[in-house]
Enzyme design. Sequence first.
Site, short mmCIF file in Angstrom:
data_model
loop_
_atom_site.label_atom_id
_atom_site.label_comp_id
_atom_site.label_asym_id
_atom_site.label_seq_id
_atom_site.Cartn_x
_atom_site.Cartn_y
_atom_site.Cartn_z
N PHE A 95 16.42 58.14 73.12
CA PHE A 95 17.40 59.23 73.04
C PHE A 95 17.30 59.92 71.69
CE2 PHE A 95 21.94 60.81 73.33
CZ PHE A 95 21.68 61.65 74.40
N ASP A 118 -5.01 63.51 68.88
CA ASP A 118 -3.99 64.03 69.79
C ASP A 118 -4.65 64.85 70.91
OD1 ASP A 118 -1.06 64.73 70.41
OD2 ASP A 118 -1.99 66.71 70.22
N LYS A 160 -4.83 64.01 75.09
CA LYS A 160 -4.45 64.96 76.14
C LYS A 160 -5.61 65.21 77.11
CE LYS A 160 -0.85 67.06 73.31
NZ LYS A 160 -0.62 67.99 72.19
N GLY A 213 8.95 73.99 70.99
CA GLY A 213 10.09 73.38 70.30
C GLY A 213 10.62 72.18 71.06
#
Lengths: 338, 338
Positions: B8, B219, B223, B320
């Site tokens: 969270f 990274d 992917k 974002g």
Amino acid sequence: MNIALIGFGRVGQALIELFITKKKYIFDKYNLKINVKCIIKSNGGLYSETGIDLEELMSFIKKNEVCKHKLWHNEIKVESMIKNANIDTLIELTPTNIVDGEPALTYIRNALENKKNVITGNKGPIVLKYKELKAIADNNGVKLKIGCTTGGALPSISGGIYDVAGSEIKSIEGILNGTTNYILTKMTNDEVTYEKALKEAQEEGIVESNPSLDVLGYDTASKIIILSNVLMNTDIKLSDLKIQGITDIKLEDLKLEKSKNKKVKLIGKIEKNNDEVIAYIKPMQIDESHPLYSVDYKNKGVYYKTDTLGDISIIGGASGTMNAAASILRDIILLKEY
Amino acid sequence: MNIALIGFGRVGQALIELFITKKKYIFDKYNLKINVKCIIKSNGGLYSETGIDLEELMSFIKKNEVCKHKLWHNEIKVESMIKNANIDTLIELTPTNIVDGEPALTYIRNALENKKNVITGNKGPIVLKYKELKAIADNNGVKLKIGCTTGGALPSISGGIYDVAGSEIKSIEGILNGTTNYILTKMTNDEVTYEKALKEAQEEGIVESNPSLDVLGYDTASKIIILSNVLMNTDIKLSDLKIQGITDIKLEDLKLEKSKNKKVKLIGKIEKNNDEVIAYIKPMQIDESHPLYSVDYKNKGVYYKTDTLGDISIIGGASGTMNAAASILRDIILLKEY
């Protein structure tokens, strides 16, 4: 899946070929068996309760002798076929009629009312009556798939449904017509006049002998109407759009823009601000920062602005007969959940 | 849909905010009600059999006082919660661990084995164990959705599933890392060194303080592995890839390419020729004709070559926290057929 195919021109025939070459792939990947039970042409058709042997059919197609096939009937009552044949999906590929959408509109309506899914590549009925047809589909618990109508292999509809799921599309901008984009690119790159670019493209078989719906902007307009009504829940029609084609474009204008590193593209755009809808088709200057700047020659592209996923552009999709058939196959796959 | 959320942080909190602001839209458009029954943090969690009041929860989040909420428990046994809570979908957003995928890997495996759908934004377990997890999902009749792991809002996975349905992806090429693309664009446009571009980006908060997984290419590699294993049915791992990052890029090289109207981009690519798989991550020169040429700064893009639909590129998706949450929401919507 038990299919009836109505309209059996080049795309329909290419689709049969895809069903043959992709049979194993479709079964392995999607656990899907496609069974074509019925093919209806303007002068008759084929029907088999157990399904047509497609490889055998191809040999008749190649000899242009479909009407000599043992399943051929000179008279097929389309309405009763749609109603009574044991099929779940109608693939509708009759010629486009942008004036009243017929006969496709009646076929599609009948099929949906009889609880058959419909996949169509036909812009006419979808430009004119999407809302009505979608409501019939929903009321009957079946689906209406129209991905081929807005750029063929370009995944404009699937992109606008799945890729942006959960977000809201605020505007749609597209280079949606290969013919006009080819002419504009040719004029810019080879520095030739509109007339010369058009003539050369026609001689090379890239542009139809009568390209007026393309060059006047009406093909782009039809596609923008469909995208908007399907994806943005509008209910706009041709008369709501300002439409300007490319026939007045001068080579001098393109050269001037090129000197500024800009390109002129025939853009179709729809934008929703609260309840106001702004929609137009017109040639526009775009620079390198525009996401459709690289869309040249027969290539197409669409650009969605969304509220929560940002701006998403989808470019490409080849523009031949086989590729259009592949976009029908895409909609067949997307009928199923997976 | 009854949901448990594990992890969270900022994306999870943004997701709760989206559930609130999008509640009506999601119900009107998708006929979907989202009910969050359980939220698990590292130091405890919330559980309600009838569902958590999200607007009330937001007021606790804004005051950074979630652990003062009336439903808060300092100890929540995650395994028993996954097994026994009356939920159908687990959203897994714990921190990424690329070494062994834990603890997310165990959470995901448990949820799938207990017939809960899983949506994750966590690259670790998916890079390491996608095949195994997908098989567990299939065997239990549930779904594993991982769209957020390969570019967040960029619809690379949904594009590679829905937009190309029925065709076969032959190669995948992508600009998939915003940090490296930002640095390379900044170096090219502002003519500054790698060190200066990196430092400025860090000062502006665009790049993390430790960007090594980004700039060394790992990274992007993660992917590409996920895209390939999910979309091309390969089973490759990090050690199968040649990986070259951007740390050796010199300003002089970029200036030279720029003078030739070329750009240098960190490209991840995988290509399947029959049974041979070629995969690499490296800086490459691309010119205006390349479909990802316009992908600058933090923007991302992916380019699929297919057998029957042609070449299809998908570019964009904002980067974002809210947009990453929106990509989780996209996967929630895509769990349902519609």
